[in-house]
Design a protein around this motif. Structure first.
Motif, mmCIF file in Angstrom:
data_model
loop_
_atom_site.group_PDB
_atom_site.id
_atom_site.type_symbol
_atom_site.label_atom_id
_atom_site.label_comp_id
_atom_site.label_asym_id
_atom_site.label_seq_id
_atom_site.Cartn_x
_atom_site.Cartn_y
_atom_site.Cartn_z
ATOM 1 N N LEU A 1 0.859 -1.178 0.000
ATOM 2 C CA LEU A 1 0.000 0.000 0.000
ATOM 3 C C LEU A 1 0.898 1.231 0.000
ATOM 4 C CD1 LEU A 1 -2.653 -1.034 2.703
ATOM 5 C CD2 LEU A 1 -2.543 -1.645 0.268
ATOM 6 N N ILE A 2 0.782 2.018 -1.038
ATOM 7 C CA ILE A 2 1.617 3.202 -1.200
ATOM 8 C C ILE A 2 0.738 4.437 -1.304
ATOM 9 C CG2 ILE A 2 3.318 4.381 -2.679
ATOM 10 C CD1 ILE A 2 4.530 1.939 -1.427
ATOM 11 N N GLU A 3 1.149 5.508 -0.637
ATOM 12 C CA GLU A 3 0.451 6.788 -0.788
ATOM 13 C C GLU A 3 1.053 7.534 -1.972
ATOM 14 O OE1 GLU A 3 -0.949 10.766 1.562
ATOM 15 O OE2 GLU A 3 -0.758 8.854 2.583
ATOM 16 N N LYS A 4 0.257 7.697 -3.036
ATOM 17 C CA LYS A 4 0.779 8.352 -4.240
ATOM 18 C C LYS A 4 0.923 9.848 -4.012
ATOM 19 C CE LYS A 4 -1.282 9.861 -7.971
ATOM 20 N NZ LYS A 4 -0.470 11.084 -8.228
ATOM 21 N N PRO A 5 2.114 10.385 -4.266
ATOM 22 C CA PRO A 5 2.305 11.828 -4.096
ATOM 23 C C PRO A 5 1.634 12.623 -5.224
ATOM 24 C CG PRO A 5 4.410 10.621 -4.112
ATOM 25 C CD PRO A 5 3.365 9.708 -4.639
ATOM 26 N N LEU A 6 1.372 13.880 -4.949
ATOM 27 C CA LEU A 6 0.833 14.794 -5.956
ATOM 28 C C LEU A 6 1.821 14.938 -7.112
ATOM 29 C CD1 LEU A 6 -1.580 16.797 -6.431
ATOM 30 C CD2 LEU A 6 -0.106 18.563 -5.453
ATOM 31 N N ASN A 7 1.291 14.985 -8.320
ATOM 32 C CA ASN A 7 2.047 15.189 -9.563
ATOM 33 C C ASN A 7 2.858 13.972 -10.022
ATOM 34 O OD1 ASN A 7 1.142 17.873 -9.968
ATOM 35 N ND2 ASN A 7 2.683 18.631 -8.533
ATOM 36 N N TRP A 8 2.760 12.873 -9.318
ATOM 37 C CA TRP A 8 3.342 11.614 -9.792
ATOM 38 C C TRP A 8 2.285 10.852 -10.569
ATOM 39 C CZ3 TRP A 8 7.806 8.514 -7.854
ATOM 40 C CH2 TRP A 8 8.754 9.294 -7.184
ATOM 41 N N THR A 9 2.687 10.169 -11.635
ATOM 42 C CA THR A 9 1.777 9.224 -12.270
ATOM 43 C C THR A 9 1.869 7.903 -11.514
ATOM 44 O OG1 THR A 9 3.387 8.288 -13.821
ATOM 45 C CG2 THR A 9 2.213 10.292 -14.522
ATOM 46 N N SER A 10 0.823 7.100 -11.650
ATOM 47 C CA SER A 10 0.839 5.779 -11.017
ATOM 48 C C SER A 10 1.979 4.936 -11.577
ATOM 49 C CB SER A 10 -0.502 5.074 -11.237
ATOM 50 O OG SER A 10 -1.559 5.854 -10.726
ATOM 51 N N PHE A 11 2.248 5.098 -12.872
ATOM 52 C CA PHE A 11 3.332 4.372 -13.539
ATOM 53 C C PHE A 11 4.687 4.745 -12.954
ATOM 54 C CE2 PHE A 11 6.142 3.766 -17.356
ATOM 55 C CZ PHE A 11 6.009 2.394 -17.440
ATOM 56 N N HIS B 1 0.336 -1.987 -10.557
ATOM 57 C CA HIS B 1 -0.628 -1.324 -9.669
ATOM 58 C C HIS B 1 -2.036 -1.799 -9.982
ATOM 59 C CE1 HIS B 1 -2.361 1.401 -12.654
ATOM 60 N NE2 HIS B 1 -1.144 1.688 -13.065
ATOM 61 N N ALA B 2 -2.884 -1.761 -8.976
ATOM 62 C CA ALA B 2 -4.262 -2.240 -9.106
ATOM 63 C C ALA B 2 -5.223 -1.053 -9.126
ATOM 64 C CB ALA B 2 -4.599 -3.183 -7.956
ATOM 65 N N GLY B 3 -5.133 -0.242 -10.183
ATOM 66 C CA GLY B 3 -6.043 0.898 -10.306
ATOM 67 C C GLY B 3 -5.309 2.212 -10.278
ATOM 68 N N THR B 4 -5.302 2.894 -11.416
ATOM 69 C CA THR B 4 -4.523 4.116 -11.562
ATOM 70 C C THR B 4 -5.151 5.292 -10.825
ATOM 71 O OG1 THR B 4 -3.415 5.503 -13.213
ATOM 72 C CG2 THR B 4 -5.682 4.891 -13.675
ATOM 73 N N LEU B 5 -4.312 6.264 -10.495
ATOM 74 C CA LEU B 5 -4.742 7.568 -10.010
ATOM 75 C C LEU B 5 -4.171 8.621 -10.936
ATOM 76 C CD1 LEU B 5 -4.260 7.500 -6.106
ATOM 77 C CD2 LEU B 5 -6.430 7.805 -7.317
ATOM 78 N N ASP B 6 -4.953 9.653 -11.256
ATOM 79 C CA ASP B 6 -4.453 10.746 -12.090
ATOM 80 C C ASP B 6 -3.284 11.444 -11.392
ATOM 81 O OD1 ASP B 6 -6.336 10.331 -14.078
ATOM 82 O OD2 ASP B 6 -7.782 11.730 -13.217
ATOM 83 N N PRO B 7 -2.397 12.069 -12.162
ATOM 84 C CA PRO B 7 -1.251 12.775 -11.558
ATOM 85 C C PRO B 7 -1.659 13.801 -10.496
ATOM 86 C CG PRO B 7 -0.925 12.585 -13.918
ATOM 87 C CD PRO B 7 -2.307 12.073 -13.638
ATOM 88 N N LEU B 8 -2.802 14.481 -10.682
ATOM 89 C CA LEU B 8 -3.225 15.505 -9.733
ATOM 90 C C LEU B 8 -3.974 14.932 -8.529
ATOM 91 C CD1 LEU B 8 -4.359 18.361 -12.161
ATOM 92 C CD2 LEU B 8 -2.190 18.124 -10.928
ATOM 93 N N ALA B 9 -4.155 13.620 -8.499
ATOM 94 C CA ALA B 9 -4.797 12.968 -7.351
ATOM 95 C C ALA B 9 -3.735 12.390 -6.423
ATOM 96 C CB ALA B 9 -5.730 11.854 -7.833
ATOM 97 N N THR B 10 -4.102 12.243 -5.157
ATOM 98 C CA THR B 10 -3.209 11.622 -4.178
ATOM 99 C C THR B 10 -3.942 10.444 -3.537
ATOM 100 O OG1 THR B 10 -3.993 13.029 -2.367
ATOM 101 C CG2 THR B 10 -2.125 13.843 -3.667
ATOM 102 N N GLY B 11 -3.239 9.749 -2.652
ATOM 103 C CA GLY B 11 -3.909 8.718 -1.868
ATOM 104 C C GLY B 11 -3.482 7.309 -2.193
ATOM 105 N N LEU B 12 -4.380 6.382 -1.900
ATOM 106 C CA LEU B 12 -4.042 4.968 -1.876
ATOM 107 C C LEU B 12 -3.821 4.371 -3.257
ATOM 108 C CD1 LEU B 12 -3.677 2.370 -0.236
ATOM 109 C CD2 LEU B 12 -6.166 2.056 -0.343
#
Length: 231
Positions: free
Chosen positions: A15-25, A48-59
Protein backbone atom coordinates in the motif's frame (compact mmCIF):
# COMPACT_ATOMS: atom_id res chain seq x y z
CA UNK A 1 5.41 -6.48 6.23
CA UNK A 2 8.05 -9.04 5.30
CA UNK A 3 10.94 -7.43 3.43
CA UNK A 4 12.88 -10.48 2.26
CA UNK A 5 13.74 -11.09 -1.38
CA UNK A 6 11.82 -14.35 -1.35
CA UNK A 7 8.67 -12.66 -0.04
CA UNK A 8 8.75 -9.98 -2.74
CA UNK A 9 9.26 -12.61 -5.45
CA UNK A 10 6.55 -14.86 -4.04
CA UNK A 11 4.21 -11.92 -3.90
CA UNK A 12 3.49 -8.89 -1.75
CA UNK A 13 0.65 -6.38 -1.61
CA UNK A 14 2.16 -2.94 -1.02
CA UNK A 15 0.00 0.00 0.00
CA UNK A 16 1.62 3.20 -1.20
CA UNK A 17 0.45 6.79 -0.79
CA UNK A 18 0.78 8.35 -4.24
CA UNK A 19 2.30 11.83 -4.10
CA UNK A 20 0.83 14.79 -5.96
CA UNK A 21 2.05 15.19 -9.56
CA UNK A 22 3.34 11.61 -9.79
CA UNK A 23 1.78 9.22 -12.27
CA UNK A 24 0.84 5.78 -11.02
CA UNK A 25 3.33 4.37 -13.54
CA UNK A 26 6.14 6.47 -12.03
CA UNK A 27 5.34 5.10 -8.56
CA UNK A 28 5.46 1.52 -9.90
CA UNK A 29 8.80 2.20 -11.59
CA UNK A 30 10.24 3.77 -8.43
CA UNK A 31 9.16 0.88 -6.21
CA UNK A 32 10.37 -1.74 -8.70
CA UNK A 33 13.77 -0.02 -8.94
CA UNK A 34 14.09 0.17 -5.14
CA UNK A 35 13.30 -3.54 -4.72
CA UNK A 36 15.67 -4.57 -7.52
CA UNK A 37 18.48 -2.46 -6.10
CA UNK A 38 17.91 -3.65 -2.52
CA UNK A 39 18.04 -7.34 -3.41
CA UNK A 40 20.25 -7.16 -6.52
CA UNK A 41 17.50 -8.54 -8.75
CA UNK A 42 17.65 -8.40 -12.54
CA UNK A 43 13.88 -8.26 -12.74
CA UNK A 44 10.76 -8.51 -10.61
CA UNK A 45 7.11 -8.06 -11.54
CA UNK A 46 5.46 -4.99 -10.00
CA UNK A 47 2.09 -3.59 -11.05
CA UNK A 48 -0.63 -1.32 -9.67
CA UNK A 49 -4.26 -2.24 -9.11
CA UNK A 50 -6.04 0.90 -10.31
CA UNK A 51 -4.52 4.12 -11.56
CA UNK A 52 -4.74 7.57 -10.01
CA UNK A 53 -4.45 10.75 -12.09
CA UNK A 54 -1.25 12.78 -11.56
CA UNK A 55 -3.22 15.50 -9.73
CA UNK A 56 -4.80 12.97 -7.35
CA UNK A 57 -3.21 11.62 -4.18
CA UNK A 58 -3.91 8.72 -1.87
CA UNK A 59 -4.04 4.97 -1.88
CA UNK A 60 -2.31 2.99 -4.60
CA UNK A 61 -2.18 -0.81 -4.33
CA UNK A 62 1.00 -2.32 -5.76
CA UNK A 63 1.45 -6.05 -6.27
CA UNK A 64 4.79 -7.81 -6.62
CA UNK A 65 5.77 -11.22 -7.95
CA UNK A 66 2.97 -13.78 -8.12
CA UNK A 67 0.52 -11.38 -6.43
CA UNK A 68 0.31 -9.49 -9.76
CA UNK A 69 -2.12 -12.24 -10.81
CA UNK A 70 -4.63 -10.74 -8.33
CA UNK A 71 -4.50 -7.20 -9.73
CA UNK A 72 -7.87 -7.54 -11.50
CA UNK A 73 -9.43 -8.73 -8.24
CA UNK A 74 -8.24 -5.63 -6.38
CA UNK A 75 -9.24 -3.33 -9.25
CA UNK A 76 -12.80 -4.61 -9.03
CA UNK A 77 -13.28 -3.62 -5.39
CA UNK A 78 -15.27 -0.59 -4.23
CA UNK A 79 -13.37 2.63 -3.54
CA UNK A 80 -13.78 5.74 -1.41
CA UNK A 81 -12.63 9.20 -2.48
CA UNK A 82 -12.59 12.62 -0.85
CA UNK A 83 -11.91 15.94 -2.53
CA UNK A 84 -13.43 19.14 -3.79
CA UNK A 85 -14.90 20.53 -6.94
CA UNK A 86 -15.48 24.09 -8.07
CA UNK A 87 -18.79 25.25 -9.48
CA UNK A 88 -19.19 28.01 -12.03
CA UNK A 89 -16.52 26.93 -14.50
CA UNK A 90 -15.45 24.06 -16.75
CA UNK A 91 -12.16 22.76 -18.12
CA UNK A 92 -11.66 20.37 -21.08
CA UNK A 93 -10.11 17.73 -18.78
CA UNK A 94 -12.70 18.32 -16.00
CA UNK A 95 -9.84 19.01 -13.58
CA UNK A 96 -6.90 21.42 -13.23
CA UNK A 97 -4.77 19.68 -15.87
CA UNK A 98 -6.22 22.11 -18.44
CA UNK A 99 -7.26 25.77 -18.32
CA UNK A 100 -10.78 27.03 -17.63
CA UNK A 101 -12.68 27.35 -20.91
CA UNK A 102 -16.13 28.49 -19.69
CA UNK A 103 -17.50 30.41 -16.72
CA UNK A 104 -21.03 30.57 -15.29
CA UNK A 105 -22.72 32.67 -12.56
CA UNK A 106 -23.29 30.79 -9.30
CA UNK A 107 -25.22 33.34 -7.23
CA UNK A 108 -28.49 31.45 -7.71
CA UNK A 109 -27.07 28.12 -6.49
CA UNK A 110 -27.53 27.02 -2.89
CA UNK A 111 -26.69 23.99 -0.75
CA UNK A 112 -30.12 22.42 -1.12
CA UNK A 113 -30.22 22.53 -4.92
CA UNK A 114 -26.66 21.20 -5.17
CA UNK A 115 -27.37 18.35 -2.73
CA UNK A 116 -30.57 17.49 -4.60
CA UNK A 117 -28.66 17.34 -7.89
CA UNK A 118 -26.02 15.08 -6.32
CA UNK A 119 -28.66 12.51 -5.32
CA UNK A 120 -29.39 11.83 -9.01
CA UNK A 121 -25.90 10.34 -9.33
CA UNK A 122 -26.36 7.70 -6.63
CA UNK A 123 -27.09 4.15 -7.76
CA UNK A 124 -26.41 2.50 -11.11
CA UNK A 125 -25.82 5.27 -13.63
CA UNK A 126 -24.43 5.80 -17.12
CA UNK A 127 -21.21 7.79 -17.36
CA UNK A 128 -18.88 8.99 -20.11
CA UNK A 129 -15.17 9.00 -19.18
CA UNK A 130 -13.40 12.35 -19.63
CA UNK A 131 -11.80 12.93 -23.04
CA UNK A 132 -8.50 13.37 -21.16
CA UNK A 133 -8.41 9.78 -19.87
CA UNK A 134 -6.62 6.50 -20.54
CA UNK A 135 -9.74 4.72 -21.82
CA UNK A 136 -9.03 3.19 -25.24
CA UNK A 137 -11.04 4.03 -28.36
CA UNK A 138 -10.04 2.68 -31.78
CA UNK A 139 -6.77 1.38 -30.33
CA UNK A 140 -5.70 4.75 -28.90
CA UNK A 141 -6.08 6.31 -25.48
CA UNK A 142 -8.73 9.04 -25.35
CA UNK A 143 -6.14 11.58 -24.20
CA UNK A 144 -4.15 10.90 -27.38
CA UNK A 145 -7.18 11.87 -29.46
CA UNK A 146 -7.77 14.90 -27.21
CA UNK A 147 -4.22 16.23 -27.47
CA UNK A 148 -4.42 16.03 -31.27
CA UNK A 149 -7.71 17.93 -31.22
CA UNK A 150 -9.53 14.99 -32.79
CA UNK A 151 -13.28 14.57 -32.41
CA UNK A 152 -14.07 11.18 -30.96
CA UNK A 153 -17.28 9.59 -29.74
CA UNK A 154 -16.75 8.65 -26.10
CA UNK A 155 -18.48 5.40 -25.12
CA UNK A 156 -20.91 5.35 -22.20
CA UNK A 157 -20.37 2.86 -19.40
CA UNK A 158 -22.47 1.62 -16.51
CA UNK A 159 -21.03 2.46 -13.10
CA UNK A 160 -22.20 2.19 -9.50
CA UNK A 161 -22.14 5.09 -7.04
CA UNK A 162 -23.02 3.91 -3.54
CA UNK A 163 -22.75 7.27 -1.78
CA UNK A 164 -22.21 10.88 -2.89
CA UNK A 165 -21.99 13.11 0.20
CA UNK A 166 -21.37 16.84 0.00
CA UNK A 167 -19.48 17.49 3.22
CA UNK A 168 -18.66 21.23 3.17
CA UNK A 169 -19.68 24.30 1.19
CA UNK A 170 -17.42 27.29 0.65
CA UNK A 171 -18.93 28.50 -2.60
CA UNK A 172 -17.97 28.06 -5.31
CA UNK A 173 -15.93 25.20 -3.75
CA UNK A 174 -17.77 22.11 -2.51
CA UNK A 175 -16.09 19.25 -0.62
CA UNK A 176 -17.29 15.69 -1.06
CA UNK A 177 -16.89 12.04 -0.09
CA UNK A 178 -17.84 9.36 -2.60
CA UNK A 179 -18.08 5.58 -2.39
CA UNK A 180 -18.22 3.94 -5.81
CA UNK A 181 -17.58 0.83 -7.85
CA UNK A 182 -15.03 -0.04 -10.52
CA UNK A 183 -14.50 2.30 -13.46
CA UNK A 184 -15.99 5.45 -11.91
CA UNK A 185 -14.40 8.73 -12.97
CA UNK A 186 -14.77 11.35 -10.24
CA UNK A 187 -13.88 14.05 -12.78
CA UNK A 188 -16.91 12.99 -14.80
CA UNK A 189 -19.13 13.15 -11.70
CA UNK A 190 -17.96 16.72 -11.08
CA UNK A 191 -18.52 17.66 -14.74
CA UNK A 192 -21.97 16.02 -14.83
CA UNK A 193 -23.06 17.59 -11.54
CA UNK A 194 -22.31 20.97 -13.10
CA UNK A 195 -24.43 20.05 -16.12
CA UNK A 196 -27.28 18.85 -13.88
CA UNK A 197 -27.32 22.33 -12.33
CA UNK A 198 -27.29 24.00 -15.79
CA UNK A 199 -23.90 25.27 -14.78
CA UNK A 200 -20.31 24.09 -14.84
CA UNK A 201 -18.00 22.27 -12.45
CA UNK A 202 -14.51 20.80 -12.42
CA UNK A 203 -12.53 18.68 -9.99
CA UNK A 204 -10.13 20.72 -7.86
CA UNK A 205 -8.63 18.01 -5.67
CA UNK A 206 -8.98 14.25 -5.24
CA UNK A 207 -7.73 11.73 -2.70
CA UNK A 208 -8.41 8.00 -2.66
CA UNK A 209 -8.80 6.82 0.91
CA UNK A 210 -9.96 3.20 0.49
CA UNK A 211 -9.93 0.25 -1.90
CA UNK A 212 -11.96 -2.67 -0.54
CA UNK A 213 -10.60 -3.35 2.95
CA UNK A 214 -7.35 -1.45 2.29
CA UNK A 215 -7.10 2.05 3.77
CA UNK A 216 -4.73 4.91 3.02
CA UNK A 217 -3.80 5.34 6.70
CA UNK A 218 -2.02 1.99 6.46
CA UNK A 219 -0.06 2.96 3.34
CA UNK A 220 3.65 3.60 3.03
CA UNK A 221 4.81 7.11 2.34
CA UNK A 222 7.09 6.73 -0.69
CA UNK A 223 10.05 8.35 1.10
CA UNK A 224 9.62 6.01 4.08
CA UNK A 225 9.49 2.98 1.81
CA UNK A 226 12.69 4.16 0.10
CA UNK A 227 14.43 4.47 3.46
CA UNK A 228 13.21 0.99 4.44
CA UNK A 229 14.67 -0.46 1.24
CA UNK A 230 18.00 1.24 1.94
CA UNK A 231 18.25 0.16 5.59
Amino acid sequence: MDMSKEQFLEGQVLLIEKPLNWTSFQVVNKVRWLIRKRFDLKKIKVGHAGTLDPLATGLLILCTGKMTKRIAEFQGQDKTYTGSFVLGATTPSADLETEIDQRFPTDHLNEDTIKEAATSFVGEIQQQPPIFSAVKKDGKRLYEHARKGEDVEIPWRTIQVHRFDLTHFNMPQVDFEIECGKGTYIRSLARDLGKALDNGAYLQSLRRTRIGDFKVENAWNLEDFEQKMKS
